[in-house]
Design a protein around this motif. Structure first.
Motif, PDB file in Angstrom:
ATOM      1  N   ALA A 261       0.828  -1.199   0.000  1.00  0.00           N
ATOM      2  CA  ALA A 261       0.000   0.000   0.000  1.00  0.00           C
ATOM      3  C   ALA A 261       0.870   1.259   0.000  1.00  0.00           C
ATOM      4  O   ALA A 261       1.831   1.369   0.731  1.00  0.00           O
ATOM      5  CB  ALA A 261      -0.912  -0.001   1.213  1.00  0.00           C
ATOM      6  N   ALA A 262       0.516   2.198  -0.847  1.00  0.00           N
ATOM      7  CA  ALA A 262       1.253   3.449  -0.955  1.00  0.00           C
ATOM      8  C   ALA A 262       0.325   4.616  -0.598  1.00  0.00           C
ATOM      9  O   ALA A 262      -0.809   4.417  -0.179  1.00  0.00           O
ATOM     10  CB  ALA A 262       1.773   3.607  -2.384  1.00  0.00           C
ATOM     11  N   VAL A 263       0.808   5.805  -0.787  1.00  0.00           N
ATOM     12  CA  VAL A 263       0.025   6.996  -0.485  1.00  0.00           C
ATOM     13  C   VAL A 263      -1.097   7.141  -1.510  1.00  0.00           C
ATOM     14  O   VAL A 263      -0.867   7.041  -2.709  1.00  0.00           O
ATOM     15  CB  VAL A 263       0.934   8.249  -0.518  1.00  0.00           C
ATOM     16  CG1 VAL A 263       0.135   9.498  -0.249  1.00  0.00           C
ATOM     17  CG2 VAL A 263       2.063   8.094   0.490  1.00  0.00           C
ATOM     18  N   LEU A 264      -2.303   7.374  -1.026  1.00  0.00           N
ATOM     19  CA  LEU A 264      -3.445   7.540  -1.911  1.00  0.00           C
ATOM     20  C   LEU A 264      -3.501   8.983  -2.389  1.00  0.00           C
ATOM     21  O   LEU A 264      -3.190   9.897  -1.652  1.00  0.00           O
ATOM     22  CB  LEU A 264      -4.738   7.191  -1.179  1.00  0.00           C
ATOM     23  CG  LEU A 264      -4.792   5.819  -0.514  1.00  0.00           C
ATOM     24  CD1 LEU A 264      -6.154   5.619   0.121  1.00  0.00           C
ATOM     25  CD2 LEU A 264      -4.524   4.731  -1.505  1.00  0.00           C
ATOM     26  N   SER A 265      -3.919   9.182  -3.637  1.00  0.00           N
ATOM     27  CA  SER A 265      -3.996  10.540  -4.129  1.00  0.00           C
ATOM     28  C   SER A 265      -5.425  11.076  -4.071  1.00  0.00           C
ATOM     29  O   SER A 265      -5.701  11.945  -3.277  1.00  0.00           O
ATOM     30  CB  SER A 265      -3.403  10.641  -5.525  1.00  0.00           C
ATOM     31  OG  SER A 265      -3.807   9.558  -6.319  1.00  0.00           O
ATOM     32  N   HIS A 266      -6.348  10.550  -4.845  1.00  0.00           N
ATOM     33  CA  HIS A 266      -7.709  11.081  -4.868  1.00  0.00           C
ATOM     34  C   HIS A 266      -8.691   9.937  -4.635  1.00  0.00           C
ATOM     35  O   HIS A 266      -8.869   9.082  -5.508  1.00  0.00           O
ATOM     36  CB  HIS A 266      -7.978  11.776  -6.201  1.00  0.00           C
ATOM     37  CG  HIS A 266      -9.343  12.371  -6.302  1.00  0.00           C
ATOM     38  ND1 HIS A 266      -9.728  13.457  -5.556  1.00  0.00           N
ATOM     39  CD2 HIS A 266     -10.413  12.016  -7.030  1.00  0.00           C
ATOM     40  CE1 HIS A 266     -10.994  13.735  -5.837  1.00  0.00           C
ATOM     41  NE2 HIS A 266     -11.429  12.874  -6.739  1.00  0.00           N
ATOM     42  N   LEU A 267      -9.326   9.918  -3.484  1.00  0.00           N
ATOM     43  CA  LEU A 267     -10.234   8.840  -3.098  1.00  0.00           C
ATOM     44  C   LEU A 267     -11.545   8.936  -3.875  1.00  0.00           C
ATOM     45  O   LEU A 267     -12.176   9.989  -3.921  1.00  0.00           O
ATOM     46  CB  LEU A 267     -10.506   8.908  -1.594  1.00  0.00           C
ATOM     47  CG  LEU A 267     -11.261   7.746  -0.988  1.00  0.00           C
ATOM     48  CD1 LEU A 267     -10.443   6.472  -1.089  1.00  0.00           C
ATOM     49  CD2 LEU A 267     -11.563   8.031   0.476  1.00  0.00           C
ATOM     50  N   LEU A 268     -11.954   7.830  -4.507  1.00  0.00           N
ATOM     51  CA  LEU A 268     -13.200   7.783  -5.279  1.00  0.00           C
ATOM     52  C   LEU A 268     -14.303   7.044  -4.527  1.00  0.00           C
ATOM     53  O   LEU A 268     -15.468   7.413  -4.610  1.00  0.00           O
ATOM     54  CB  LEU A 268     -12.963   7.100  -6.630  1.00  0.00           C
ATOM     55  CG  LEU A 268     -11.967   7.792  -7.553  1.00  0.00           C
ATOM     56  CD1 LEU A 268     -11.633   6.902  -8.732  1.00  0.00           C
ATOM     57  CD2 LEU A 268     -12.515   9.118  -8.014  1.00  0.00           C
ATOM     58  N   ALA A 269     -13.939   5.974  -3.799  1.00  0.00           N
ATOM     59  CA  ALA A 269     -14.925   5.192  -3.042  1.00  0.00           C
ATOM     60  C   ALA A 269     -14.211   4.463  -1.911  1.00  0.00           C
ATOM     61  O   ALA A 269     -13.041   4.110  -2.032  1.00  0.00           O
ATOM     62  CB  ALA A 269     -15.622   4.186  -3.953  1.00  0.00           C
ATOM     63  N   LYS A 270     -14.940   4.241  -0.816  1.00  0.00           N
ATOM     64  CA  LYS A 270     -14.366   3.564   0.345  1.00  0.00           C
ATOM     65  C   LYS A 270     -15.364   2.536   0.856  1.00  0.00           C
ATOM     66  O   LYS A 270     -16.563   2.792   0.899  1.00  0.00           O
ATOM     67  CB  LYS A 270     -14.050   4.585   1.430  1.00  0.00           C
ATOM     68  CG  LYS A 270     -13.308   4.018   2.607  1.00  0.00           C
ATOM     69  CD  LYS A 270     -12.858   5.119   3.546  1.00  0.00           C
ATOM     70  CE  LYS A 270     -12.023   4.530   4.652  1.00  0.00           C
ATOM     71  NZ  LYS A 270     -11.403   5.563   5.481  1.00  0.00           N
ATOM     72  N   ASN A 271     -14.866   1.381   1.247  1.00  0.00           N
ATOM     73  CA  ASN A 271     -15.693   0.305   1.779  1.00  0.00           C
ATOM     74  C   ASN A 271     -15.622   0.357   3.308  1.00  0.00           C
ATOM     75  O   ASN A 271     -14.843  -0.349   3.934  1.00  0.00           O
ATOM     76  CB  ASN A 271     -15.193  -1.044   1.250  1.00  0.00           C
ATOM     77  CG  ASN A 271     -16.139  -2.177   1.538  1.00  0.00           C
ATOM     78  OD1 ASN A 271     -17.098  -2.036   2.281  1.00  0.00           O
ATOM     79  ND2 ASN A 271     -15.855  -3.319   0.945  1.00  0.00           N
ATOM     80  N   LYS A 272     -16.434   1.226   3.914  1.00  0.00           N
ATOM     81  CA  LYS A 272     -16.408   1.422   5.360  1.00  0.00           C
ATOM     82  C   LYS A 272     -16.835   0.162   6.103  1.00  0.00           C
ATOM     83  O   LYS A 272     -16.335  -0.142   7.174  1.00  0.00           O
ATOM     84  CB  LYS A 272     -17.317   2.584   5.755  1.00  0.00           C
ATOM     85  CG  LYS A 272     -16.839   3.924   5.261  1.00  0.00           C
ATOM     86  CD  LYS A 272     -17.801   5.020   5.663  1.00  0.00           C
ATOM     87  CE  LYS A 272     -17.390   6.355   5.095  1.00  0.00           C
ATOM     88  NZ  LYS A 272     -18.342   7.400   5.428  1.00  0.00           N
TER      89      LYS A 272
END
Length: 155
Positions: free
Chosen positions: A3-14
């Motif tokens: 896993a690396a640094v995320l840039s622009h989050l589109l969707a998250k599985n909470k």
């Protein structure tokens, strides 16, 4: 790739973070059509209930819902079709071994943009027991109560 640094989050599985104890995370590519990319970028994707599995030497995501893009033809479009994840051969072998072990599941955690490409953050998780979930809810309630008390005390 880890896993690396995320840039622009589109969707998250909470829900996945609540239902599973995430042990490892991998950043993977995903095979999509052009209309699916447009739909995801406009925010019409849902990861809740989706999972991944190793099938025939390939990692497949199932039950990821991508709504049809409004400007594309929707004849024969299936929103929850299986989509292939792009990983290295050694990573696929490792994930295959982990998913065979009892209690481990591959879960798509997040969709994000990285250098203009849509990536999936794939997690290896172990299902939480009901009492573990209750503990999480208790801790959240206590933290919230403490923060509200401090806020009122500061006034």
């Amino acid at each position: 790739m880890k896993a690396a640094v995320l840039s622009h989050l589109l969707a998250k599985n909470k829900k996945a973070y609540f239902d599973y104890e995430i042990l490892e995370k991998y950043v993977t590519g995903i095979v999509l059509t052009g209309a699916e990319v447009k739909s995801i970028k406009s925010g019409h994707v849902q990861l809740k209930g989706s999972f991944a599995a190793v099938v025939g030497g390939r990692v497949i995501v199932d039950h990821m819902h991508i709504s049809p893009y409004k400007c594309a033809p929707i004849e024969g479009y299936e929103p929850t079709r299986r989509r292939e994840l792009l990983l290295r051969k050694k990573e696929i072998e490792y994930l295959s071994g982990m998913s065979v072990q009892q209690g481990f599941t591959l879960i798509p955690l997040e969709l994000f943009l990285k250098k203009g490409l849509i990536k999936v953050l794939l997690g290896i998780g172990r299902g939480k027991k009901q009492h573990d979930k209750r503990d999480v809810l208790k801790k959240r309630a206590i933290t919230k109560e403490i923060n509200q008390g401090l806020k009122n005390f500061a006034r």
